[in-house]
Design an enzyme around this catalytic site. Structure first.
Site, mmCIF file in Angstrom:
data_model
loop_
_atom_site.group_PDB
_atom_site.id
_atom_site.type_symbol
_atom_site.label_atom_id
_atom_site.label_comp_id
_atom_site.label_asym_id
_atom_site.label_seq_id
_atom_site.Cartn_x
_atom_site.Cartn_y
_atom_site.Cartn_z
ATOM 1 N N GLY A 41 0.971 -1.336 0.066
ATOM 2 C CA GLY A 41 -0.045 -0.016 0.014
ATOM 3 C C GLY A 41 0.891 1.176 -0.045
ATOM 4 C CG ASN A 45 4.625 0.241 0.273
ATOM 5 O OD1 ASN A 45 4.100 -0.753 0.966
ATOM 6 N ND2 ASN A 45 4.259 0.266 -0.950
ATOM 7 N N GLY A 226 13.051 7.068 -12.213
ATOM 8 C CA GLY A 226 13.592 5.665 -12.094
ATOM 9 C C GLY A 226 15.196 5.599 -11.987
ATOM 10 C CG ASP A 250 9.816 -5.870 -6.908
ATOM 11 O OD1 ASP A 250 9.378 -5.231 -7.508
ATOM 12 O OD2 ASP A 250 9.419 -6.639 -5.681
ATOM 13 C CB THR A 252 7.243 -3.290 -5.701
ATOM 14 O OG1 THR A 252 6.893 -4.054 -6.954
ATOM 15 C CG2 THR A 252 5.624 -3.308 -4.986
ATOM 16 C CB ALA A 253 7.755 -0.093 -2.156
ATOM 17 C CB ALA A 254 11.574 2.033 -5.923
ATOM 18 N N GLY A 255 9.337 4.338 -5.343
ATOM 19 C CA GLY A 255 8.758 5.462 -5.039
ATOM 20 C C GLY A 255 8.414 5.747 -3.732
ATOM 21 C CG ASP A 256 5.279 3.958 -2.090
ATOM 22 O OD1 ASP A 256 4.879 4.826 -2.697
ATOM 23 O OD2 ASP A 256 4.804 2.480 -2.387
#
Ligand code: RIB
Length: 307
Positions: A41, A45, A226, A250, A252-256
Protein backbone atom coordinates in the site's frame (compact mmCIF):
# COMPACT_ATOMS: atom_id res chain seq x y z
CA UNK A 1 9.13 23.85 19.67
CA UNK A 2 10.01 22.61 16.18
CA UNK A 3 7.46 20.13 14.84
CA UNK A 4 9.27 16.96 13.70
CA UNK A 5 6.40 14.49 13.42
CA UNK A 6 5.47 13.17 9.95
CA UNK A 7 1.83 12.16 9.48
CA UNK A 8 1.24 9.84 6.52
CA UNK A 9 -2.33 9.64 5.20
CA UNK A 10 -3.10 6.87 2.74
CA UNK A 11 -3.61 3.29 1.71
CA UNK A 12 -2.74 0.03 3.39
CA UNK A 13 -2.73 -3.08 1.17
CA UNK A 14 -1.75 -6.69 1.16
CA UNK A 15 0.32 -7.36 -1.97
CA UNK A 16 0.04 -10.65 -3.87
CA UNK A 17 3.24 -10.87 -5.87
CA UNK A 18 4.13 -13.32 -8.66
CA UNK A 19 7.50 -13.35 -10.41
CA UNK A 20 7.11 -13.66 -14.18
CA UNK A 21 9.44 -13.66 -17.19
CA UNK A 22 7.44 -10.85 -18.78
CA UNK A 23 4.34 -8.85 -17.82
CA UNK A 24 1.24 -10.42 -19.48
CA UNK A 25 -0.14 -8.75 -22.62
CA UNK A 26 -3.92 -8.14 -22.90
CA UNK A 27 -5.64 -11.53 -23.25
CA UNK A 28 -2.44 -13.48 -22.51
CA UNK A 29 -2.20 -16.18 -19.82
CA UNK A 30 1.32 -16.87 -18.63
CA UNK A 31 2.82 -19.30 -16.13
CA UNK A 32 4.70 -17.43 -13.42
CA UNK A 33 7.27 -18.50 -10.82
CA UNK A 34 7.19 -18.03 -7.04
CA UNK A 35 4.29 -16.35 -5.22
CA UNK A 36 4.59 -14.10 -2.16
CA UNK A 37 2.12 -12.31 0.10
CA UNK A 38 3.60 -9.05 1.38
CA UNK A 39 2.51 -6.00 3.29
CA UNK A 40 2.17 -2.96 0.99
CA UNK A 41 0.00 0.00 0.00
CA UNK A 42 1.54 3.31 -1.02
CA UNK A 43 0.55 4.99 2.26
CA UNK A 44 1.75 2.18 4.51
CA UNK A 45 4.97 1.80 2.49
CA UNK A 46 5.69 5.52 2.98
CA UNK A 47 4.91 5.35 6.72
CA UNK A 48 7.23 2.34 7.11
CA UNK A 49 9.96 4.14 5.16
CA UNK A 50 9.66 7.16 7.46
CA UNK A 51 9.83 4.99 10.58
CA UNK A 52 12.75 2.82 9.42
CA UNK A 53 14.75 5.84 8.26
CA UNK A 54 14.50 7.62 11.60
CA UNK A 55 11.31 9.72 11.45
CA UNK A 56 8.57 9.96 14.06
CA UNK A 57 5.45 8.72 12.26
CA UNK A 58 1.70 8.50 12.65
CA UNK A 59 -0.38 6.77 9.97
CA UNK A 60 -3.99 7.62 9.08
CA UNK A 61 -5.71 4.80 7.15
CA UNK A 62 -8.48 2.22 7.02
CA UNK A 63 -8.18 -1.56 6.89
CA UNK A 64 -10.89 -4.22 6.71
CA UNK A 65 -11.99 -6.39 9.64
CA UNK A 66 -9.95 -9.37 8.43
CA UNK A 67 -6.66 -11.15 8.97
CA UNK A 68 -4.81 -8.92 6.47
CA UNK A 69 -5.91 -5.78 8.32
CA UNK A 70 -5.04 -7.19 11.76
CA UNK A 71 -1.62 -8.28 10.55
CA UNK A 72 -0.90 -4.89 8.99
CA UNK A 73 -1.81 -3.01 12.16
CA UNK A 74 0.33 -5.21 14.36
CA UNK A 75 3.32 -4.97 11.99
CA UNK A 76 2.93 -1.19 11.71
CA UNK A 77 3.00 -0.97 15.52
CA UNK A 78 6.09 -3.15 15.61
CA UNK A 79 7.77 -0.54 13.37
CA UNK A 80 7.06 2.10 16.04
CA UNK A 81 4.34 3.82 13.99
CA UNK A 82 1.45 5.51 15.81
CA UNK A 83 -1.59 3.56 14.54
CA UNK A 84 -4.18 5.28 16.74
CA UNK A 85 -5.82 6.60 13.53
CA UNK A 86 -5.74 3.33 11.56
CA UNK A 87 -9.39 2.30 11.71
CA UNK A 88 -10.76 -1.20 11.24
CA UNK A 89 -13.84 -1.19 8.99
CA UNK A 90 -16.69 -3.73 9.18
CA UNK A 91 -18.08 -5.30 6.00
CA UNK A 92 -15.20 -4.54 3.65
CA UNK A 93 -11.86 -6.21 2.92
CA UNK A 94 -8.43 -4.73 3.47
CA UNK A 95 -7.02 -3.32 0.22
CA UNK A 96 -5.32 -5.92 -1.98
CA UNK A 97 -2.80 -5.40 -4.79
CA UNK A 98 -2.00 -7.98 -7.49
CA UNK A 99 1.59 -7.47 -8.67
CA UNK A 100 3.42 -9.43 -11.36
CA UNK A 101 7.16 -8.56 -11.31
CA UNK A 102 9.20 -9.33 -14.45
CA UNK A 103 12.82 -10.42 -14.78
CA UNK A 104 13.95 -6.78 -15.12
CA UNK A 105 12.28 -5.91 -11.79
CA UNK A 106 9.48 -3.92 -13.49
CA UNK A 107 5.92 -4.46 -12.31
CA UNK A 108 2.31 -3.66 -13.04
CA UNK A 109 -0.15 -3.23 -10.18
CA UNK A 110 -3.91 -3.71 -9.86
CA UNK A 111 -5.41 -2.48 -6.58
CA UNK A 112 -8.78 -3.56 -5.15
CA UNK A 113 -9.21 -0.60 -2.81
CA UNK A 114 -11.45 -2.24 -0.20
CA UNK A 115 -11.30 -0.26 3.05
CA UNK A 116 -8.98 2.38 1.53
CA UNK A 117 -12.01 3.74 -0.36
CA UNK A 118 -13.76 4.36 2.99
CA UNK A 119 -11.15 6.79 4.38
CA UNK A 120 -13.40 9.76 5.09
CA UNK A 121 -13.39 13.41 6.07
CA UNK A 122 -14.66 12.21 9.49
CA UNK A 123 -11.47 10.14 9.85
CA UNK A 124 -9.39 13.23 9.15
CA UNK A 125 -11.38 15.19 11.76
CA UNK A 126 -10.50 12.46 14.29
CA UNK A 127 -6.85 12.67 13.22
CA UNK A 128 -6.78 16.48 13.38
CA UNK A 129 -4.84 16.65 16.70
CA UNK A 130 -2.08 14.52 15.14
CA UNK A 131 -2.09 16.65 11.98
CA UNK A 132 -1.81 19.82 14.09
CA UNK A 133 1.35 18.44 15.74
CA UNK A 134 2.93 17.48 12.41
CA UNK A 135 5.78 19.26 10.64
CA UNK A 136 5.04 17.31 7.46
CA UNK A 137 1.90 15.63 6.15
CA UNK A 138 2.58 13.13 3.35
CA UNK A 139 -0.17 11.71 1.12
CA UNK A 140 -0.70 9.78 -2.15
CA UNK A 141 -3.81 9.17 -4.28
CA UNK A 142 -5.00 5.66 -3.34
CA UNK A 143 -7.67 7.02 -0.97
CA UNK A 144 -10.63 9.31 -1.79
CA UNK A 145 -9.63 12.70 -3.21
CA UNK A 146 -12.22 14.68 -1.20
CA UNK A 147 -10.70 13.26 2.02
CA UNK A 148 -7.20 14.21 0.94
CA UNK A 149 -8.35 17.68 -0.10
CA UNK A 150 -9.81 18.25 3.35
CA UNK A 151 -6.64 16.90 5.01
CA UNK A 152 -4.39 19.08 2.85
CA UNK A 153 -6.41 22.17 3.73
CA UNK A 154 -6.30 21.64 7.50
CA UNK A 155 -2.65 20.57 7.44
CA UNK A 156 -1.65 23.61 5.47
CA UNK A 157 -3.68 25.95 7.73
CA UNK A 158 -1.98 24.33 10.76
CA UNK A 159 1.41 25.21 9.25
CA UNK A 160 2.54 21.73 8.17
CA UNK A 161 4.45 21.20 4.94
CA UNK A 162 2.07 19.18 2.71
CA UNK A 163 3.78 16.65 0.44
CA UNK A 164 1.86 14.86 -2.32
CA UNK A 165 3.04 11.78 -4.19
CA UNK A 166 0.46 11.92 -7.05
CA UNK A 167 0.18 8.16 -7.58
CA UNK A 168 -1.84 6.58 -9.00
CA UNK A 169 -2.67 9.59 -11.16
CA UNK A 170 -6.47 9.99 -11.53
CA UNK A 171 -8.46 10.23 -14.76
CA UNK A 172 -9.28 13.91 -14.17
CA UNK A 173 -6.79 16.72 -13.51
CA UNK A 174 -6.08 17.46 -9.85
CA UNK A 175 -8.26 20.38 -8.65
CA UNK A 176 -6.46 23.73 -8.39
CA UNK A 177 -7.80 24.16 -4.88
CA UNK A 178 -6.07 20.92 -3.81
CA UNK A 179 -2.77 21.93 -5.42
CA UNK A 180 -2.95 25.31 -3.70
CA UNK A 181 -2.43 23.48 -0.36
CA UNK A 182 0.47 21.32 -1.60
CA UNK A 183 4.02 22.54 -0.84
CA UNK A 184 5.97 19.75 -2.51
CA UNK A 185 4.91 17.23 -5.17
CA UNK A 186 6.81 14.15 -6.39
CA UNK A 187 5.40 12.89 -9.71
CA UNK A 188 7.28 10.39 -11.85
CA UNK A 189 7.79 11.25 -15.52
CA UNK A 190 4.43 9.73 -16.56
CA UNK A 191 2.51 11.50 -13.81
CA UNK A 192 4.25 14.80 -14.64
CA UNK A 193 3.22 14.37 -18.28
CA UNK A 194 -0.37 13.64 -17.23
CA UNK A 195 -0.37 16.76 -15.03
CA UNK A 196 1.00 19.11 -17.65
CA UNK A 197 0.46 17.61 -21.11
CA UNK A 198 4.25 17.94 -21.61
CA UNK A 199 6.01 14.68 -22.39
CA UNK A 200 8.68 14.82 -19.69
CA UNK A 201 11.45 12.65 -21.14
CA UNK A 202 14.68 14.65 -21.47
CA UNK A 203 16.17 17.45 -19.36
CA UNK A 204 14.56 20.25 -21.40
CA UNK A 205 11.04 18.79 -21.26
CA UNK A 206 11.44 17.76 -17.61
CA UNK A 207 12.33 21.35 -16.69
CA UNK A 208 9.35 22.63 -18.71
CA UNK A 209 7.06 20.20 -16.87
CA UNK A 210 8.46 21.28 -13.48
CA UNK A 211 7.80 24.93 -14.34
CA UNK A 212 4.28 24.10 -15.57
CA UNK A 213 3.51 22.33 -12.26
CA UNK A 214 4.90 25.32 -10.35
CA UNK A 215 2.50 27.51 -12.32
CA UNK A 216 -0.33 25.26 -11.07
CA UNK A 217 0.56 26.53 -7.58
CA UNK A 218 3.07 24.01 -6.11
CA UNK A 219 6.35 25.64 -5.05
CA UNK A 220 8.65 22.60 -4.92
CA UNK A 221 8.48 19.93 -7.61
CA UNK A 222 10.60 16.78 -7.80
CA UNK A 223 10.22 14.61 -10.90
CA UNK A 224 11.44 11.08 -10.21
CA UNK A 225 12.82 9.21 -13.19
CA UNK A 226 13.58 5.66 -12.01
CA UNK A 227 17.12 4.60 -12.88
CA UNK A 228 17.97 8.15 -14.05
CA UNK A 229 17.38 9.61 -10.57
CA UNK A 230 15.37 12.74 -9.78
CA UNK A 231 15.09 16.32 -11.04
CA UNK A 232 14.09 19.52 -9.30
CA UNK A 233 14.26 23.26 -9.84
CA UNK A 234 16.27 25.29 -7.38
CA UNK A 235 16.25 29.07 -7.90
CA UNK A 236 15.18 28.65 -11.52
CA UNK A 237 17.92 26.12 -12.38
CA UNK A 238 17.22 22.46 -13.21
CA UNK A 239 19.07 20.23 -10.72
CA UNK A 240 19.61 16.54 -11.56
CA UNK A 241 20.40 14.14 -8.71
CA UNK A 242 21.40 10.84 -10.36
CA UNK A 243 20.18 7.51 -8.97
CA UNK A 244 22.73 5.32 -7.17
CA UNK A 245 23.72 2.45 -9.50
CA UNK A 246 22.54 -0.93 -8.26
CA UNK A 247 21.26 -4.35 -9.39
CA UNK A 248 17.46 -4.23 -9.68
CA UNK A 249 15.38 -7.15 -8.32
CA UNK A 250 12.01 -5.38 -7.90
CA UNK A 251 11.07 -1.70 -8.21
CA UNK A 252 7.85 -2.08 -6.13
CA UNK A 253 7.78 0.62 -3.40
CA UNK A 254 10.95 2.35 -4.64
CA UNK A 255 8.94 5.55 -5.16
CA UNK A 256 7.35 5.17 -1.71
CA UNK A 257 10.76 4.64 -0.11
CA UNK A 258 11.98 7.76 -1.92
CA UNK A 259 9.06 9.85 -0.58
CA UNK A 260 9.38 8.59 3.00
CA UNK A 261 13.14 9.16 3.03
CA UNK A 262 12.77 12.64 1.53
CA UNK A 263 10.31 13.64 4.27
CA UNK A 264 12.63 12.34 6.99
CA UNK A 265 15.51 14.40 5.61
CA UNK A 266 13.33 17.52 5.30
CA UNK A 267 12.01 17.04 8.86
CA UNK A 268 15.64 17.13 10.01
CA UNK A 269 16.12 20.51 8.35
CA UNK A 270 18.15 19.19 5.39
CA UNK A 271 17.93 21.07 2.07
CA UNK A 272 15.83 19.83 -0.86
CA UNK A 273 18.82 18.58 -2.88
CA UNK A 274 20.38 16.91 0.15
CA UNK A 275 17.01 15.31 0.92
CA UNK A 276 16.82 13.96 -2.65
CA UNK A 277 20.33 12.48 -2.33
CA UNK A 278 19.25 10.65 0.86
CA UNK A 279 16.01 9.53 -0.82
CA UNK A 280 17.96 8.22 -3.85
CA UNK A 281 20.19 6.19 -1.52
CA UNK A 282 17.19 4.66 0.26
CA UNK A 283 15.33 3.89 -3.01
CA UNK A 284 18.46 2.28 -4.49
CA UNK A 285 18.61 -0.19 -1.61
CA UNK A 286 14.88 -0.95 -1.85
CA UNK A 287 15.09 -2.05 -5.51
CA UNK A 288 17.69 -4.71 -4.70
CA UNK A 289 15.06 -6.67 -2.71
CA UNK A 290 11.66 -8.15 -3.56
CA UNK A 291 8.42 -6.78 -2.10
CA UNK A 292 7.17 -3.53 -0.58
CA UNK A 293 7.65 -3.22 3.22
CA UNK A 294 10.20 -6.01 3.16
CA UNK A 295 12.41 -4.07 0.72
CA UNK A 296 12.49 -0.77 2.65
CA UNK A 297 15.88 -0.14 4.27
CA UNK A 298 16.71 1.00 7.80
CA UNK A 299 18.80 4.10 8.35
CA UNK A 300 21.82 2.14 9.52
CA UNK A 301 22.04 0.50 6.06
CA UNK A 302 22.36 3.93 4.45
CA UNK A 303 24.92 5.03 7.03
CA UNK A 304 26.89 1.81 6.42
CA UNK A 305 27.06 2.65 2.69
CA UNK A 306 28.30 6.18 3.44
CA UNK A 307 31.20 4.93 5.61
O1 RIB B 1 3.80 1.69 -4.66
C1 RIB B 1 3.73 0.29 -4.50
C2 RIB B 1 2.41 -0.07 -3.89
O2 RIB B 1 1.37 0.24 -4.78
C3 RIB B 1 2.23 -1.54 -3.58
O3 RIB B 1 2.72 -1.90 -2.32
C4 RIB B 1 0.75 -1.76 -3.78
O4 RIB B 1 0.07 -2.12 -2.63
C5 RIB B 1 0.21 -0.47 -4.38
O5 RIB B 1 -0.39 0.32 -3.43
Amino acid sequence: MEKRKIVVIGSCNTDMVIRVDHLPLPGETIIGHDFMTNQGGKGANQAVAVARLGGQTAFVARVGKDGFGEQSISLLRAEGIDTSCVTTTEGVSTGVALIPVDDKGENSIIVASGANARLSIEDIKVAEPLIREAGIVLMQLETPLETLMYAAEIASKAGAKVVLNPAPFPKDPLPEEFLSHIDLITPNETEASRMTGIEASDEGSIHQAIRAIQRLGVRDVIITAGGKGAYTDINGELVHLPACKTKVADTTAAGDTFCGALCVALSEGRSLDDGIRFANQAAAISVTRMGAWRSIPRRKEILAQEN
